[in-house]
Motif scaffolding. Structure first.
Motif, mmCIF file in Angstrom:
data_model
loop_
_atom_site.group_PDB
_atom_site.id
_atom_site.type_symbol
_atom_site.label_atom_id
_atom_site.label_comp_id
_atom_site.label_asym_id
_atom_site.label_seq_id
_atom_site.Cartn_x
_atom_site.Cartn_y
_atom_site.Cartn_z
ATOM 1 N N ALA A 64 0.661 -1.278 0.016
ATOM 2 C CA ALA A 64 -0.188 0.058 0.012
ATOM 3 C C ALA A 64 0.899 1.172 -0.097
ATOM 4 O O ALA A 64 0.354 2.400 -0.139
ATOM 5 C CB ALA A 64 -1.075 0.178 1.310
ATOM 6 N N LEU A 65 2.301 1.093 0.248
ATOM 7 C CA LEU A 65 3.113 2.239 0.227
ATOM 8 C C LEU A 65 3.365 2.736 -1.103
ATOM 9 O O LEU A 65 3.358 1.910 -2.175
ATOM 10 C CB LEU A 65 4.274 2.112 1.060
ATOM 11 C CG LEU A 65 4.232 1.706 2.533
ATOM 12 C CD1 LEU A 65 5.457 1.382 3.273
ATOM 13 C CD2 LEU A 65 3.411 2.720 3.452
ATOM 14 N N PRO A 66 3.621 3.976 -1.225
ATOM 15 C CA PRO A 66 3.882 4.600 -2.573
ATOM 16 C C PRO A 66 5.232 3.701 -3.141
ATOM 17 O O PRO A 66 6.049 3.439 -2.541
ATOM 18 C CB PRO A 66 4.188 6.155 -2.485
ATOM 19 C CG PRO A 66 3.363 6.615 -1.190
ATOM 20 C CD PRO A 66 3.640 4.983 -0.315
ATOM 21 N N TYR A 67 5.245 3.887 -4.554
ATOM 22 C CA TYR A 67 6.719 3.348 -5.278
ATOM 23 C C TYR A 67 7.757 4.183 -4.789
ATOM 24 O O TYR A 67 7.828 5.297 -4.709
ATOM 25 C CB TYR A 67 6.292 3.120 -6.606
ATOM 26 C CG TYR A 67 7.424 2.525 -7.395
ATOM 27 C CD1 TYR A 67 7.504 1.443 -7.494
ATOM 28 C CD2 TYR A 67 8.367 3.422 -8.087
ATOM 29 C CE1 TYR A 67 8.622 0.853 -8.072
ATOM 30 C CE2 TYR A 67 9.341 2.984 -8.769
ATOM 31 C CZ TYR A 67 9.930 1.492 -8.613
ATOM 32 O OH TYR A 67 10.862 1.036 -9.618
ATOM 33 N N VAL A 69 9.513 3.981 -1.807
ATOM 34 C CA VAL A 69 9.496 4.287 -0.233
ATOM 35 C C VAL A 69 10.153 2.879 0.093
ATOM 36 O O VAL A 69 10.820 3.173 1.282
ATOM 37 C CB VAL A 69 8.132 4.019 0.392
ATOM 38 C CG1 VAL A 69 8.287 4.453 1.796
ATOM 39 C CG2 VAL A 69 7.530 5.696 0.068
#
Length: 326
Positions: A64-67, A69
């Motif tokens: 679910a984290l941004p690409y 990170v």
């Protein structure tokens, strides 16, 4: 190879050495390496399940984290945190919240306690968990050598403690009591006359207790171990009792006859002591106990042709003086 029977030694069930606050030794068994390894295997299975759940949750969170990170450092940090939670947090959490029992120990019937019998503390749980991870399981410091050292310590310690227990001042004990024994069989009619003539003066209490333990647990043994144990016990009992029994019956029947006769004589001796006490100290009285509410009150020996009734025991808290009925 000698075939002479070895002397019987009764198993020591209360071998944990725990003493209560009233200075009474507790009948608690210390857990040995077999039961502890079984509990460890069960805990490892539970830890694997928890590990899979943590990995799944961590994967969903990272996805679910941004690409950009998520990098290798973050993954290694999460892996380290997960291992610490599983290997250290798992035993500490359950030992603190479940009275010293992890799921594996609870299934086997074990519990971690302090060496004085008190509940295990937080610092003790953390200490034994850290030592276990470092030198026992999984053994991050010299795994093979530390495993051999850990097993050697457990086998040599009188209470079966491991290195983590020695450092933290704890031990593992059994929490389940042994199954109740069956009643010891009585004398068979063919041995009744012989049992009344026995000389039991050399039959000591430890040997009689060993015979009783065998008769109470014989149904749990299988042949040929059951017959061999009966023959060994009877060989020792026959060496200190006379006359020899009639032939043709199994050794367990002889043991049962000897124990039954010993119990009968003990009851007869106790009854005689009670009768003598009643004559010498009639003020002691006699009162039916809670388990014998309808038992009649016996009369004292007659004096002057008239029987005397023993006075009742004074009530709790009441005053009583010698020479005056309670």
């Amino acid at each position: 190879m000698s075939t002479a029977p070895r002397p019987w030694t009764a198993p020591s069930w209360g071998d944990a050495g725990l003493v209560s606050g009233e200075a009474v030794q507790l009948d608690v068994r210390a857990a040995r390496i077999g039961s502890r390894v079984l509990a460890l295997l069960l805990d490892v299975l539970v830890q694997l399940v928890f590990g899979l759940l943590l990995a799944a949750l961590a994967g969903l969170a990272l996805a679910a984290l941004p690409y950009g990170v998520v990098d290798a450092a973050l993954e290694r940090a999460l892996l380290t945190i997960g291992l610490v939670l599983l290997l250290v947090g798992y035993p500490v959490f359950f030992e603190r919240l479940n009275h010293g029992r992890t799921p594996g120990k609870a299934a086997v019937g074990l519990r971690v306690v302090s060496v004085d019998g008190a509940p295990v503390g937080f610092r003790q749980s953390v200490s034994r968990a850290l030592v276990g991870v470092a030198v026992e399981w999984p053994g991050l410091v010299l795994p093979l050598l530390s495993w051999v050292a850990g097993v050697t310590v457990m086998l040599s310690d009188p209470r079966g403690r491991r290195l983590g227990d020695l450092v933290a001042g704890t031990m593992v004990v059994h929490t389940r009591v042994a199954a109740r024994w069956r009643p010891v069989p009585g004398t068979v009619p063919a041995l009744a006359a012989w049992a009344h003539t026995l000389d039991l003066s050399r039959l000591d209490a430890p040997l009689a207790l060993a015979a009783r333990q065998y008769l109470a647990r014989a149904h749990r043994f299988s042949e040929p171990a059951r017959g061999e144990l009966a023959r060994r016990l009877w060989h020792q009992v026959a060496a200190v009792t006379t006359p020899p029994p009639p032939a043709g019956l199994p050794e367990s029947a002889y043991l049962a006859a000897v124990l039954s006769e010993r119990h009968r004589r003990a009851r007869h001796l106790l009854a005689g002591e009670r009768a003598l006490t009643a004559v010498l100290w009639p003020q002691l009285g006699y009162a039916p106990s809670a388990d014998r509410p309808n038992e009649p009150v016996p009369a004292l020996p007659a004096q002057g042709g008239q029987a005397r009734v023993r006075p009742p025991v004074p009530a709790a808290g009441g005053e009583w003086t010698p020479g005056r009925p309670g």
